[in-house]
Structure formats: structure tokens, C-alpha cells
Scaffold this motif. Sequence first.
Motif, mmCIF file in Angstrom:
data_model
loop_
_atom_site.group_PDB
_atom_site.id
_atom_site.type_symbol
_atom_site.label_atom_id
_atom_site.label_comp_id
_atom_site.label_asym_id
_atom_site.label_seq_id
_atom_site.Cartn_x
_atom_site.Cartn_y
_atom_site.Cartn_z
ATOM 1 N N CYS A 8 2.261 -2.798 3.233
ATOM 2 C CA CYS A 8 1.021 -3.187 3.907
ATOM 3 C C CYS A 8 1.324 -4.383 4.802
ATOM 4 O O CYS A 8 1.914 -5.366 4.353
ATOM 5 C CB CYS A 8 -0.051 -3.546 2.881
ATOM 6 S SG CYS A 8 -1.586 -4.128 3.647
ATOM 7 N N GLU A 10 -0.930 -6.278 6.130
ATOM 8 C CA GLU A 10 -1.939 -7.322 5.930
ATOM 9 C C GLU A 10 -1.652 -8.182 4.702
ATOM 10 O O GLU A 10 -1.729 -9.399 4.767
ATOM 11 C CB GLU A 10 -3.333 -6.698 5.820
ATOM 12 C CG GLU A 10 -3.814 -6.139 7.149
ATOM 13 C CD GLU A 10 -5.261 -5.677 7.076
ATOM 14 O OE1 GLU A 10 -6.091 -6.422 6.524
ATOM 15 O OE2 GLU A 10 -5.535 -4.576 7.573
ATOM 16 N N THR A 29 -3.000 4.428 2.956
ATOM 17 C CA THR A 29 -3.860 3.286 2.709
ATOM 18 C C THR A 29 -3.271 2.459 1.572
ATOM 19 O O THR A 29 -2.891 2.995 0.529
ATOM 20 C CB THR A 29 -5.285 3.738 2.340
ATOM 21 O OG1 THR A 29 -5.798 4.513 3.420
ATOM 22 C CG2 THR A 29 -6.204 2.560 2.101
ATOM 23 N N CYS A 30 -3.208 1.160 1.768
ATOM 24 C CA CYS A 30 -2.738 0.207 0.772
ATOM 25 C C CYS A 30 -3.613 0.302 -0.481
ATOM 26 O O CYS A 30 -4.810 0.561 -0.367
ATOM 27 C CB CYS A 30 -2.795 -1.189 1.388
ATOM 28 S SG CYS A 30 -2.554 -2.551 0.257
ATOM 29 N N HIS A 34 -6.338 -1.787 2.540
ATOM 30 C CA HIS A 34 -5.979 -2.018 3.944
ATOM 31 C C HIS A 34 -5.397 -0.754 4.574
ATOM 32 O O HIS A 34 -4.714 0.016 3.913
ATOM 33 C CB HIS A 34 -4.960 -3.156 4.052
ATOM 34 C CG HIS A 34 -5.434 -4.439 3.452
ATOM 35 N ND1 HIS A 34 -4.738 -5.095 2.467
ATOM 36 C CD2 HIS A 34 -6.542 -5.177 3.698
ATOM 37 C CE1 HIS A 34 -5.393 -6.194 2.135
ATOM 38 N NE2 HIS A 34 -6.496 -6.261 2.862
ATOM 39 N N ASP A 35 -5.638 -0.569 5.856
ATOM 40 C CA ASP A 35 -5.137 0.617 6.568
ATOM 41 C C ASP A 35 -3.887 0.347 7.401
ATOM 42 O O ASP A 35 -3.248 1.285 7.864
ATOM 43 C CB ASP A 35 -6.223 1.178 7.485
ATOM 44 C CG ASP A 35 -7.364 1.802 6.695
ATOM 45 O OD1 ASP A 35 -7.104 2.369 5.622
ATOM 46 O OD2 ASP A 35 -8.513 1.710 7.162
ATOM 47 N N THR A 37 -0.531 -0.056 7.473
ATOM 48 C CA THR A 37 0.682 0.097 6.664
ATOM 49 C C THR A 37 1.798 0.702 7.489
ATOM 50 O O THR A 37 1.566 1.317 8.527
ATOM 51 C CB THR A 37 0.415 0.992 5.440
ATOM 52 O OG1 THR A 37 0.006 2.279 5.878
ATOM 53 C CG2 THR A 37 -0.647 0.392 4.528
#
Length: 69
Positions: A8, A10, A29-30, A34-35, A37
Motif C-alpha cells: 500500500c 498510503e 485493495t489494502c 486504501h486503493d 497499491t
Amino acid sequence: MPTYAYRCRECDTQFEQQRPMSESSAPATCPTGHDDTVKLLTTVALTGRAGGGAPAGGGCCGGACGCGG
């Protein structure tokens, strides 16, 4: 089914997902939601039979053709 590793961007979490090869390029998706990645490159170790070293004689064909090399 293959396992792919992701990170990820983020939160810097690394995680794995099992998915079909046909979905290997699909976004992941994490686990924290979060998207953003990225798929990581992984290595796979392939080994031959236990105790089996390189063929005797060496060269392009193991020395069987008489090429000497």
C-alpha cells in the motif's frame, strides 16, 4: 491459484492475495481500505529432484554428444 504480493502506498502495509492469473493485473485493495497499491515482484525457487546435481560431463548436452563442451 497463485499468490501475489502488494504494498500500500498510503500506509506502507505489505499484503498478499490469492487470485487467478487472469486477474493478476487487477487493482488490489489494502486490508485497511486504501486503493493506492502496487504489485510487488516476487521470486519463485524451482528445484530439481533431491540430491540431483548438474549432469556429469557439462557442456550443451551433458557431454552425451561428444562435443566436449
